[in-house]
Scaffold this motif. Structure first.
Motif, PDB file in Angstrom:
ATOM      1  N   VAL A  33     -46.696 -80.903   7.755  1.00 14.82           N
ATOM      2  CA  VAL A  33     -45.925 -82.041   8.242  1.00 14.82           C
ATOM      3  C   VAL A  33     -46.698 -82.832   9.290  1.00 14.82           C
ATOM      4  O   VAL A  33     -47.188 -82.276  10.281  1.00 14.82           O
ATOM      5  N   LEU A  34     -46.777 -84.132   9.062  1.00 15.82           N
ATOM      6  CA  LEU A  34     -47.291 -85.065  10.061  1.00 15.82           C
ATOM      7  C   LEU A  34     -46.099 -85.518  10.892  1.00 15.82           C
ATOM      8  O   LEU A  34     -45.184 -86.162  10.381  1.00 15.82           O
ATOM      9  N   VAL A  35     -46.116 -85.152  12.154  1.00 15.33           N
ATOM     10  CA  VAL A  35     -45.001 -85.375  13.074  1.00 15.33           C
ATOM     11  C   VAL A  35     -45.251 -86.665  13.840  1.00 15.33           C
ATOM     12  O   VAL A  35     -46.027 -86.696  14.807  1.00 15.33           O
ATOM     13  N   HIS A  36     -44.609 -87.745  13.413  1.00 12.14           N
ATOM     14  CA  HIS A  36     -44.811 -89.022  14.099  1.00 12.14           C
ATOM     15  C   HIS A  36     -43.973 -89.098  15.368  1.00 12.14           C
ATOM     16  O   HIS A  36     -42.839 -88.629  15.416  1.00 12.14           O
ATOM     17  N   PHE A  37     -44.559 -89.724  16.388  1.00 14.32           N
ATOM     18  CA  PHE A  37     -43.809 -90.039  17.601  1.00 14.32           C
ATOM     19  C   PHE A  37     -44.277 -91.379  18.146  1.00 14.32           C
ATOM     20  O   PHE A  37     -45.391 -91.828  17.858  1.00 14.32           O
ATOM     21  N   GLY A  38     -43.393 -92.020  18.905  1.00 16.72           N
ATOM     22  CA  GLY A  38     -43.743 -93.297  19.509  1.00 16.72           C
ATOM     23  C   GLY A  38     -44.216 -93.134  20.938  1.00 16.72           C
ATOM     24  O   GLY A  38     -45.346 -93.478  21.287  1.00 16.72           O
ATOM     25  N   THR A  39     -43.363 -92.582  21.796  1.00 18.50           N
ATOM     26  CA  THR A  39     -43.703 -92.389  23.206  1.00 18.50           C
ATOM     27  C   THR A  39     -43.479 -90.963  23.680  1.00 18.50           C
ATOM     28  O   THR A  39     -44.034 -90.558  24.705  1.00 18.50           O
ATOM     29  N   ASP A  40     -42.685 -90.196  22.962  1.00 17.71           N
ATOM     30  CA  ASP A  40     -42.313 -88.840  23.400  1.00 17.71           C
ATOM     31  C   ASP A  40     -43.337 -87.809  22.930  1.00 17.71           C
ATOM     32  O   ASP A  40     -43.088 -87.013  22.031  1.00 17.71           O
ATOM     33  N   GLU A  41     -44.488 -87.812  23.587  1.00 11.58           N
ATOM     34  CA  GLU A  41     -45.550 -86.877  23.194  1.00 11.58           C
ATOM     35  C   GLU A  41     -45.139 -85.436  23.426  1.00 11.58           C
ATOM     36  O   GLU A  41     -45.457 -84.548  22.619  1.00 11.58           O
ATOM     37  N   ASP A  42     -44.420 -85.182  24.512  1.00 14.57           N
ATOM     38  CA  ASP A  42     -43.976 -83.816  24.791  1.00 14.57           C
ATOM     39  C   ASP A  42     -43.057 -83.317  23.685  1.00 14.57           C
ATOM     40  O   ASP A  42     -43.143 -82.164  23.254  1.00 14.57           O
ATOM     41  N   GLY A  43     -42.163 -84.188  23.221  1.00 11.20           N
ATOM     42  CA  GLY A  43     -41.260 -83.806  22.139  1.00 11.20           C
ATOM     43  C   GLY A  43     -42.007 -83.517  20.857  1.00 11.20           C
ATOM     44  O   GLY A  43     -41.693 -82.557  20.132  1.00 11.20           O
ATOM     45  N   ALA A  44     -43.001 -84.355  20.543  1.00 11.16           N
ATOM     46  CA  ALA A  44     -43.793 -84.134  19.337  1.00 11.16           C
ATOM     47  C   ALA A  44     -44.573 -82.824  19.434  1.00 11.16           C
ATOM     48  O   ALA A  44     -44.677 -82.072  18.458  1.00 11.16           O
ATOM     49  N   THR A  45     -45.120 -82.558  20.610  1.00 10.53           N
ATOM     50  CA  THR A  45     -45.840 -81.304  20.824  1.00 10.53           C
ATOM     51  C   THR A  45     -44.903 -80.116  20.636  1.00 10.53           C
ATOM     52  O   THR A  45     -45.285 -79.085  20.051  1.00 10.53           O
ATOM     53  N   ALA A  46     -43.666 -80.263  21.102  1.00  8.32           N
ATOM     54  CA  ALA A  46     -42.685 -79.189  20.935  1.00  8.32           C
ATOM     55  C   ALA A  46     -42.348 -78.978  19.462  1.00  8.32           C
ATOM     56  O   ALA A  46     -42.196 -77.839  19.005  1.00  8.32           O
ATOM     57  N   THR A  47     -42.235 -80.074  18.701  1.00 10.68           N
ATOM     58  CA  THR A  47     -41.964 -79.961  17.267  1.00 10.68           C
ATOM     59  C   THR A  47     -43.100 -79.236  16.562  1.00 10.68           C
ATOM     60  O   THR A  47     -42.868 -78.313  15.766  1.00 10.68           O
ATOM     61  N   VAL A  48     -44.327 -79.653  16.847  1.00 15.79           N
ATOM     62  CA  VAL A  48     -45.496 -79.009  16.236  1.00 15.79           C
ATOM     63  C   VAL A  48     -45.540 -77.538  16.626  1.00 15.79           C
ATOM     64  O   VAL A  48     -45.795 -76.663  15.789  1.00 15.79           O
ATOM     65  N   GLY A  49     -45.268 -77.245  17.895  1.00 21.29           N
ATOM     66  CA  GLY A  49     -45.293 -75.863  18.353  1.00 21.29           C
ATOM     67  C   GLY A  49     -44.262 -75.001  17.650  1.00 21.29           C
ATOM     68  O   GLY A  49     -44.549 -73.861  17.266  1.00 21.29           O
ATOM     69  N   GLU A  50     -43.069 -75.534  17.464  1.00 24.10           N
ATOM     70  CA  GLU A  50     -42.018 -74.773  16.770  1.00 24.10           C
ATOM     71  C   GLU A  50     -42.423 -74.478  15.334  1.00 24.10           C
ATOM     72  O   GLU A  50     -42.214 -73.373  14.820  1.00 24.10           O
ATOM     73  N   ILE A  51     -43.013 -75.471  14.683  1.00 23.10           N
ATOM     74  CA  ILE A  51     -43.464 -75.278  13.299  1.00 23.10           C
ATOM     75  C   ILE A  51     -44.557 -74.224  13.228  1.00 23.10           C
ATOM     76  O   ILE A  51     -44.527 -73.318  12.377  1.00 23.10           O
ATOM     77  N   GLU A  52     -45.514 -74.305  14.126  1.00 17.90           N
ATOM     78  CA  GLU A  52     -46.639 -73.363  14.097  1.00 17.90           C
ATOM     79  C   GLU A  52     -46.198 -71.949  14.445  1.00 17.90           C
ATOM     80  O   GLU A  52     -46.704 -70.982  13.855  1.00 17.90           O
ATOM     81  N   ARG A  53     -45.272 -71.819  15.365  1.00 19.01           N
ATOM     82  CA  ARG A  53     -44.784 -70.473  15.714  1.00 19.01           C
ATOM     83  C   ARG A  53     -44.074 -69.812  14.543  1.00 19.01           C
ATOM     84  O   ARG A  53     -44.063 -68.576  14.422  1.00 19.01           O
ATOM     85  N   ALA A  54     -43.518 -70.637  13.664  1.00 18.12           N
ATOM     86  CA  ALA A  54     -42.837 -70.102  12.476  1.00 18.12           C
ATOM     87  C   ALA A  54     -43.801 -69.903  11.309  1.00 18.12           C
ATOM     88  O   ALA A  54     -43.385 -69.521  10.215  1.00 18.12           O
ATOM     89  N   GLY A  55     -45.095 -70.156  11.552  1.00 14.30           N
ATOM     90  CA  GLY A  55     -46.101 -69.942  10.520  1.00 14.30           C
ATOM     91  C   GLY A  55     -46.436 -71.161   9.701  1.00 14.30           C
ATOM     92  O   GLY A  55     -47.189 -71.075   8.723  1.00 14.30           O
TER      93      GLY A  55
END
Length: 254
Positions: A33-55
């Protein structure tokens, strides 16, 4: 839900709320998944982190929508992330909130609303088509605001009506490639961002009382519908608006 292993997905506005839930859900089915964000970099990082932690596998892509060169900026990051692979799933989720009723919305607010909610998904879809494989998926998030007369959301509802029309006509255009194009219309959905709004005394109960399934929606409720439309199980569904509101305002419950 259907296996998406080996596929790629772009989800706009995936740093929080419904978009975040969609990104996580598609990744859980195997999509990169390519996680697009406009200004909320922290939120996007959290989304990527959640995905990666789940494998799963994900990459954040930044582009502010509604400004000049927004689509070009977005797809520079998308093409880098794809690294030569085709795109399988496009989810146009990013949108800006309602500005207000007729007489309150300013021209600048109106123009920004349409730039983000209509112009961006239109040209994102156009730009994505050469990258999208035959048999791919385009899914745009609409709103039940298109079927209700909510005077506080006139301009917002207009934008969602526009993308519903876009979905139907685009489905007719790209169907020869096996690409399906659909819209999903959530209703009142509680997210981390809008949660406080539902804490007004009696509001959540009032909405539940006007919803057939008797509760507020959650982001995961919508994400499951998107995951279904992204799967092979939905290969014969196109040009449709799927109501994912739990039956909001279907009529009185006696």
């Amino acid at each position: 839900m259907g296996d998406l292993t080996g596929t790629t997905a772009l989800v706009t506005g995936a740093s929080r709320g419904i978009g975040q839930a969609i990104a996580v859900r598609l990744a859980a089915s195997g999509a990169m998944v390519l996680v697009h964000f406009g200004t909320d970099e922290d939120g996007a990082t959290a989304t990527v982190g959640e995905i990666e932690r789940a494998g799963g596998t994900a990459l954040a892509v930044r582009a502010e929508l509604g400004v000049d060169d927004d689509v070009e900026t977005l797809f520079a990051g998308v093409e880098t992330g794809l690294a030569g692979r085709p795109l399988d799933i496009l989810v146009n989720n990013a949108a800006t909130a309602p500005a207000g009723p007729l007489g309150v919305t300013t021209r600048a607010q109106f123009d920004h609303l349409f730039a983000v909610n209509v112009r961006a998904p239109y040209f994102i879809a156009q730009r994505a088509l050469p990258l999208l494989r035959d048999g791919g998926r385009i899914i745009t998030i609409s709103s039940v605001a298109t079927r209700m007369a909510n005077t506080t959301q006139t301009s917002f509802a207009m934008t969602k009506g526009a993308v519903e029309t876009m979905s139907m006509t685009l489905a007719n255009q790209v169907g020869v490639r096996g690409i399906t194009v659909n819209a999903v219309a959530p209703g009142a959905t509680r997210t981390a961002t809008n949660g406080p709004a539902f804490e007004a005394p009696g509001l959540a109960d009032l909405i539940a009382a006007t919803t057939a399934l008797n509760r507020l929606g959650e982001p995961d409720d919508v994400a499951e519908v998107v995951a279904f439309l992204a799967s092979d199980a939905a290969r014969w569904i196109t040009g449709q608006v799927i109501d994912a509101s739990g039956g909001l305002f279907l009529g009185p419950r006696f």
